[in-house]
Design an enzyme around this catalytic site. Sequence first.
Site, short mmCIF file in Angstrom:
data_model
loop_
_atom_site.label_atom_id
_atom_site.label_comp_id
_atom_site.label_asym_id
_atom_site.label_seq_id
_atom_site.Cartn_x
_atom_site.Cartn_y
_atom_site.Cartn_z
N GLU A 73 -25.58 -7.46 33.29
CA GLU A 73 -24.75 -6.47 32.60
C GLU A 73 -25.20 -6.28 31.15
O GLU A 73 -25.13 -5.17 30.62
CB GLU A 73 -23.27 -6.86 32.65
CG GLU A 73 -22.68 -6.92 34.05
CD GLU A 73 -22.85 -5.64 34.86
OE1 GLU A 73 -22.93 -4.55 34.26
OE2 GLU A 73 -22.91 -5.73 36.10
N THR B 279 2.90 -8.52 42.13
CA THR B 279 4.31 -8.62 42.52
C THR B 279 5.17 -8.82 41.28
O THR B 279 6.22 -8.19 41.12
CB THR B 279 4.50 -9.80 43.49
OG1 THR B 279 3.57 -9.64 44.57
CG2 THR B 279 5.89 -9.83 44.06
N THR C 293 -3.02 -12.08 40.65
CA THR C 293 -3.23 -11.45 39.35
C THR C 293 -1.92 -10.89 38.78
O THR C 293 -1.94 -10.29 37.71
CB THR C 293 -4.29 -10.34 39.44
OG1 THR C 293 -4.05 -9.56 40.61
CG2 THR C 293 -5.68 -10.92 39.50
N GLY C 294 -0.81 -11.05 39.50
CA GLY C 294 0.48 -10.67 38.93
C GLY C 294 1.03 -9.33 39.38
O GLY C 294 1.89 -8.76 38.73
P1 ADP Z 1 -0.04 -11.17 43.15
O1 ADP Z 1 1.17 -10.43 43.64
O2 ADP Z 1 -0.99 -10.31 42.40
O3 ADP Z 1 -0.73 -11.95 44.21
P2 ADP Z 1 1.93 -12.70 41.79
O4 ADP Z 1 2.66 -11.64 41.04
O5 ADP Z 1 2.57 -13.15 43.05
O6 ADP Z 1 0.45 -12.24 42.08
O7 ADP Z 1 1.68 -13.93 40.82
C1 ADP Z 1 2.13 -15.22 41.13
C2 ADP Z 1 2.61 -15.94 39.88
O8 ADP Z 1 1.54 -16.15 38.97
C3 ADP Z 1 3.62 -15.15 39.09
O9 ADP Z 1 4.91 -15.34 39.57
C4 ADP Z 1 3.45 -15.70 37.69
O10 ADP Z 1 4.11 -16.92 37.55
C5 ADP Z 1 1.97 -15.98 37.63
N1 ADP Z 1 1.26 -14.84 37.05
C6 ADP Z 1 0.32 -14.08 37.66
N2 ADP Z 1 -0.14 -13.12 36.84
C7 ADP Z 1 0.54 -13.23 35.69
C8 ADP Z 1 0.54 -12.52 34.46
N3 ADP Z 1 -0.28 -11.47 34.27
N4 ADP Z 1 1.38 -12.91 33.48
C9 ADP Z 1 2.19 -13.97 33.67
N5 ADP Z 1 2.25 -14.68 34.79
C10 ADP Z 1 1.44 -14.35 35.80
ZN ZN Z 2 -26.18 -3.25 37.75
MG MG Z 3 1.91 -10.47 45.58
#
Ligand code: ADP
Ligand code: ZN
Ligand code: MG
Length: 517
Positions: free
Chosen positions: A342, A131, A128-129
């Site tokens: 919901e 990192t 979900t982004g």
């Molecule tokens: P997590 O750490 O939550 O598992 P990551 O940050 O490693 O997720 O996400 C992996 C890749 O997915 C990122 O490097 C990016 O390319 C893409 N990504 C994930 N979430 C986003 C977001 N909200 N906006 C843009 N790119 C995203």
């Molecule tokens: Zn409920």
């Molecule tokens: Mg991560």
Amino acid sequence: MPSERRQPRALLPVFLCVVILLVFVFWQGRTTPSQADALPYGLLLLALVGGMLLGRGGAARRERSFAHAAGAVALAEIPPVRFADVAANEEAMNSLRDLVDFIRRPEAFVRMGARIPRGVLLHGLPGTGKTLMARALAGEAGVPFFAVNGADFVEMYVGVGASRIRSLFAKARKAGRAVVFIDEIDAIGKKRDNRSDEREQTLNALLSEMSGFHDGHGVVVLAATNRIDTLDEALLRAGRFDRQIEVPLPGLREREMILSVHARTKPMDPAVDLTCVAAQTALFSGAKLEGLLNEAAILAVKRGGCAITRQDIDTAMDTLLFGQEQTLARRQQEREVTAAHEAAHALATAVLLPESSIRKVSIIPTGRGAAGYSMAVPPEKLFHRKQELLHHIAVALIGREAEMLLLGSDHVTNGAANDIEKAALLAQRMVCEWGMLPGSEEPYLFAQPQKDAAAQRWLQLGQQLAAGLLHSRRAQWEQLTRLLLEKEVIGESEIRAVLSDTQPPVPSGFPCTPAGC
Ligand code: ADP
Ligand code: ZN
Ligand code: MG
């Protein structure tokens, strides 16, 4: 101490001793007795000293290699990522923007007597982004980024993890302003059941480093986890990771934003409508969306095209989802059940609890295991009337009622567990604490069986109320369900619009994508 790991290295001096002894035996066979007397001691001494030296060198090397594995050689550069590269929901982005200010000018906050957050926990499903956000925070604030991964601390020598943590923080302090990032913190911060000594020490080192911070430091500690529910509460206490940012799966609008972020660096055919792609990628994480466009780009290269077309994206989607048709069908059905459930909560809240304001209703799964949720804020007031409390019970129980109507009583899901618990607790308190009985003049009951029967009666009344509401407002409930399936997240104004019937009628069936896609 994991001694079995030491053995390969410890064998080296032993091996050397054996070799030297063999040489000695061989030598002895050819020398005179007097020479043979002095030689064994000399050779043995040599072997021992040599072995010890080698052993120590090995230990130092081990230490260095573990230091490396633990990521202690942390990136100390300013990441090239900015907030513009992250497409997340407004709430998460706002929290991150606040942090930039804390890092850039901590003095301003200290002067104003404001408390600066020590630790911030990003939690949400994988991909979900989280990192990405941590790196973007350092990039945006223009400070070095010190990162370690909790998973690298697992199964290390006792004490090594703790010392890595300390050196990590020492480096960050030296840098002055910095972002310290601990990815996958659950690996070191799991709840205290059968945690190893090593993890305990690492965690304690982390906690004590965090409490050693002064507010004037421009160092912010960020951590990320996929599973906040498995974390030790000690980590979430005040002065530690007391600020939590939920990073949910992207909704329709966010998916479109993420797709545009990643389409920026790729030549896209002008006919590609990212809104449509977003509509067809429900439940995709950011990482998956990025993977989708990447796969499409590879396909475009392979076919010798000059831009990514809609066809490339469709083919990429097929590749990504290959063999998942069944799960997709099941997912779609689960989505419908969640939406109906919901939507019923939303309908009941709007009708039965008009004083509450509905913040949002969502069918995007949360990291805490809920398939969807509706968030309503009750009015602030001292007293709650009997009638109103009954309505609360009905609002809680209507989710299950909706499932009964949709699936039949044999096929309802376990999705109502929380609702039922909430309703049962409320009914109990009404009877036992507040002396409220359904349709009775006498307020007090002393015997437990009577109390139970009264609470049971409240639950029945709530259930009847909920079922009646679904029948009398079936069209509106269905319309809310469709709206949820289409938009995934809806707010109060949209719900009120459906209830006041100012919306044009929607054709029946459950259109899951906007028209025209
Ligand atoms: P997590 O750490 O939550 O598992 P990551 O940050 O490693 O997720 O996400 C992996 C890749 O997915 C990122 O490097 C990016 O390319 C893409 N990504 C994930 N979430 C986003 C977001 N909200 N906006 C843009 N790119 C995203
Ligand atoms: Zn409920
Ligand atoms: Mg991560």
